[in-house]
Design an enzyme around this catalytic site. Structure first.
Site, mmCIF file in Angstrom:
data_model
loop_
_atom_site.group_PDB
_atom_site.id
_atom_site.type_symbol
_atom_site.label_atom_id
_atom_site.label_comp_id
_atom_site.label_asym_id
_atom_site.label_seq_id
_atom_site.Cartn_x
_atom_site.Cartn_y
_atom_site.Cartn_z
ATOM 1 N N TYR A 1 0.764 -1.169 -0.169
ATOM 2 C CA TYR A 1 -0.031 -0.091 0.086
ATOM 3 C C TYR A 1 0.946 1.136 -0.151
ATOM 4 O O TYR A 1 1.513 1.458 0.933
ATOM 5 C CB TYR A 1 -0.773 -0.157 1.275
ATOM 6 C CG TYR A 1 -2.011 0.995 1.349
ATOM 7 C CD1 TYR A 1 -2.284 1.803 0.111
ATOM 8 C CD2 TYR A 1 -2.645 1.153 2.347
ATOM 9 C CE1 TYR A 1 -3.182 2.869 0.047
ATOM 10 C CE2 TYR A 1 -3.895 2.215 2.391
ATOM 11 C CZ TYR A 1 -3.871 2.778 1.428
ATOM 12 O OH TYR A 1 -5.084 4.057 1.309
ATOM 13 N N LYS B 1 -0.914 -1.281 -4.403
ATOM 14 C CA LYS B 1 -1.745 -0.392 -4.518
ATOM 15 C C LYS B 1 -1.266 1.100 -4.363
ATOM 16 O O LYS B 1 -0.611 1.654 -3.729
ATOM 17 C CB LYS B 1 -2.747 -0.552 -3.340
ATOM 18 C CG LYS B 1 -3.789 0.488 -3.083
ATOM 19 C CD LYS B 1 -4.593 0.117 -1.928
ATOM 20 C CE LYS B 1 -5.997 1.149 -1.774
ATOM 21 N NZ LYS B 1 -6.121 1.568 -0.382
#
Length: 301
Positions: A131, A159
């Site tokens: 992330y 992400k």
């Protein structure tokens, strides 16, 4: 599981705990809409404000309510030891994947972040999604660091935040990153306002806050962007832009909580103190936007 729409719901809560009766229907709505995966305990899922026991309970409820739809959960925490404990909990509870951002009180170096992911991935039996969330972590990944981490075992997706404006710049951003990342690792777009641009630029998955509230609309937008149907996708994106403008100004968590309350999904704002709900003036703006957006959601099949 890293394809299409990954919808991130709120975690309804107050200062006394989690509202399980309101959380379960949120997951069931996503499943009914046909989302490709569910992401619980993301930033909008309030993971940073919950205890280890509460996070485990939320995941257990989500996996059960999802009925076989893949569920990803955050394992982010300040200390490596806590991350490892959360990873163990996630695997025992049946998570299909874990989401991990390098949150830290002290600024981290590239080497510290690399070794953090190295240690975490060596203890996993499920895929991990990196992330990249600089607004929260204050750590900025270089593409080279992404490439190093992507070659670790069990890393299956990245992400990223929004892509640059313009098709050419967005495409270049994704091509540059793809050139350093193994093909087995999916690239996903996180910033809702640039979701369609990210998909058209080559991202395989949209990790969506709004998808956790309006899954039919976001699923339609995802499919149109994937199919290259730009005119229809553009119409939906234009309709959602006033909503995303509120996201940018007030933060996705505050706005998502207000949306959920206005649509009757939750009874109270799902905001842990010291966070406060939107004021009445902003809520009125939101109500006007939702009249159009909620109508689109109800018309999707």
């Amino acid at each position: 599981m890293f394809q299409g729409l990954s919808a991130f719901p709120l975690t309804p809560l107050d200062e006394t705990g989690i509202n399980e009766k309101e959380f379960i229907p949120l997951i069931e709505r996503l499943v009914s809409a046909g989302v490709d995966s569910v992401g619980v305990l993301g930033s909008t899922g309030n993971y940073a404000y919950l205890t280890r026991t509460q996070r485990e309970r939320v995941l257990q409820l989500a996996v059960q309510a999802a009925g076989g739809v893949p569920v990803m959960t955050s394992i982010s925490a300040l200390r490596t030891l806590d991350v490892l404990h959360l990873a163990e909990d996630a695997q025992k509870a049946g998570a299909s994947a874990v989401l991990f951002a390098p949150v830290s009180y002290q600024p981290l170096t590239d080497e510290e972040v690399y070794h953090l992911y190295e240690q975490v991935t060596s203890n996993l039996s499920v895929p991990l999604c990196v992330y990249d969330n600089p607004n929260t972590t204050h750590f900025r990944f270089s593409d080279e660091l992404h490439g190093r981490i992507a070659n670790l075992p069990n890393v299956a997706a990245i992400k990223i935040p929004g892509v640059p404006a313009g098709a050419e710049a967005a495409g270049l951003r994704i091509r540059n990153l793809r050139g350093l990342v193994p093909s087995r690792v999916a690239l996903g777009i996180s910033g809702d306002p640039s979701a369609a641009a990210g998909i058209k630029a080559g991202c395989e998955v949209w990790f969506s806050v709004l998808g956790g509230l309006l899954p039919k609309t976001c699923l339609k937008l995802t499919r149109l962007a994937q199919a290259g149907r730009e005119e229809e996708e553009g119409q939906i994106s234009s309709l959602l832009e006033p909503l995303w403008a509120l996201f940018r100004q007030y933060g996705s968590l505050r706005v998502a909580s207000a949306i959920a309350q206005q649509l009757g999904f939750i009874s109270e704002p799902a905001l842990p103190l010291p966070l406060l709900p939107l004021n009445s003036s902003v809520n009125e703006q939101l109500t006007a936007v939702l009249r159009e957006v909620a109508g689109l959601e109800s018309l999707q099949n």
